[in-house]
Design a protein around this motif. Sequence first.
Motif, PDB file in Angstrom:
ATOM      1  N   HIS A  10       1.122  -1.648  -0.745  1.00  0.00           N
ATOM      2  CA  HIS A  10       1.331  -2.490   0.434  1.00  0.00           C
ATOM      3  C   HIS A  10       1.855  -1.652   1.597  1.00  0.00           C
TER       4      HIS A  10
ATOM      5  N   LEU B 275       8.894  -6.452   4.242  1.00  0.00           N
ATOM      6  CA  LEU B 275       8.653  -5.972   2.881  1.00  0.00           C
ATOM      7  C   LEU B 275       9.873  -6.331   2.049  1.00  0.00           C
TER       8      LEU B 275
ATOM      9  N   VAL C  97      -3.930  -8.358   1.770  1.00  0.00           N
ATOM     10  CA  VAL C  97      -3.501  -7.964   3.109  1.00  0.00           C
ATOM     11  C   VAL C  97      -4.522  -8.440   4.134  1.00  0.00           C
TER      12      VAL C  97
ATOM     13  N   PHE D 256       5.517  -9.467   2.269  1.00  0.00           N
ATOM     14  CA  PHE D 256       4.872  -8.965   1.058  1.00  0.00           C
ATOM     15  C   PHE D 256       5.896  -8.328   0.136  1.00  0.00           C
TER      16      PHE D 256
ATOM     17  N   ASP E 204       7.343  -5.420  -1.760  1.00  0.00           N
ATOM     18  CA  ASP E 204       7.335  -4.013  -1.370  1.00  0.00           C
ATOM     19  C   ASP E 204       6.777  -3.174  -2.513  1.00  0.00           C
TER      20      ASP E 204
ATOM     21  N   ALA F 192       3.236  -9.293  -5.637  1.00  0.00           N
ATOM     22  CA  ALA F 192       2.617  -8.131  -6.272  1.00  0.00           C
ATOM     23  C   ALA F 192       1.994  -8.480  -7.621  1.00  0.00           C
TER      24      ALA F 192
ATOM     25  N   MET G 289      -4.850  -6.001  -3.748  1.00  0.00           N
ATOM     26  CA  MET G 289      -3.817  -5.893  -2.719  1.00  0.00           C
ATOM     27  C   MET G 289      -4.440  -5.743  -1.339  1.00  0.00           C
TER      28      MET G 289
END
Length: 133
Positions: free
Chosen positions: A103, A123, A74, A97, A99, A51, A70
């Motif tokens: 996302h 996540l 993805v 990824f 969390d 993140a 983000m």
Amino acid sequence: MLNENDVVNILIPYLAKNNWEIVSTCDTRTQGDDVVAKKEGNVFYIEVKGATSSKTESSRYGLPFSSSQMRDHVAVAVLKALQTRTRCQQSSVGLAFADTPRHRTLFNSIFPCLKLLEIDVFLIKENGEVELL
């Protein structure tokens, strides 16, 4: 906020606890498959994103990635998962990824397709909890 290296470091014990043997990992300074694990002859390739940036010299270091960043992360990760699925049809493929609400929103919008393609989504929460969607 978890960076990519943090996500890898949380995911590895989770996989090991679920009887996956870690074959290899990459960090943000190396190229290749982020996490490769093996269990009972099955190989599992996992693409990982955080993140925030892990690079202290980055302008994003310590700051959350923007919504558009983000989305791009993805998209790139899904592309890599699809390429891996094509290259290694008998293997398992996944995405892991940090969390974040963004996302979650992005993955919820494409989850039915990912499920059809047998691409797992993990996540990773800041408290170390791992959720398999």
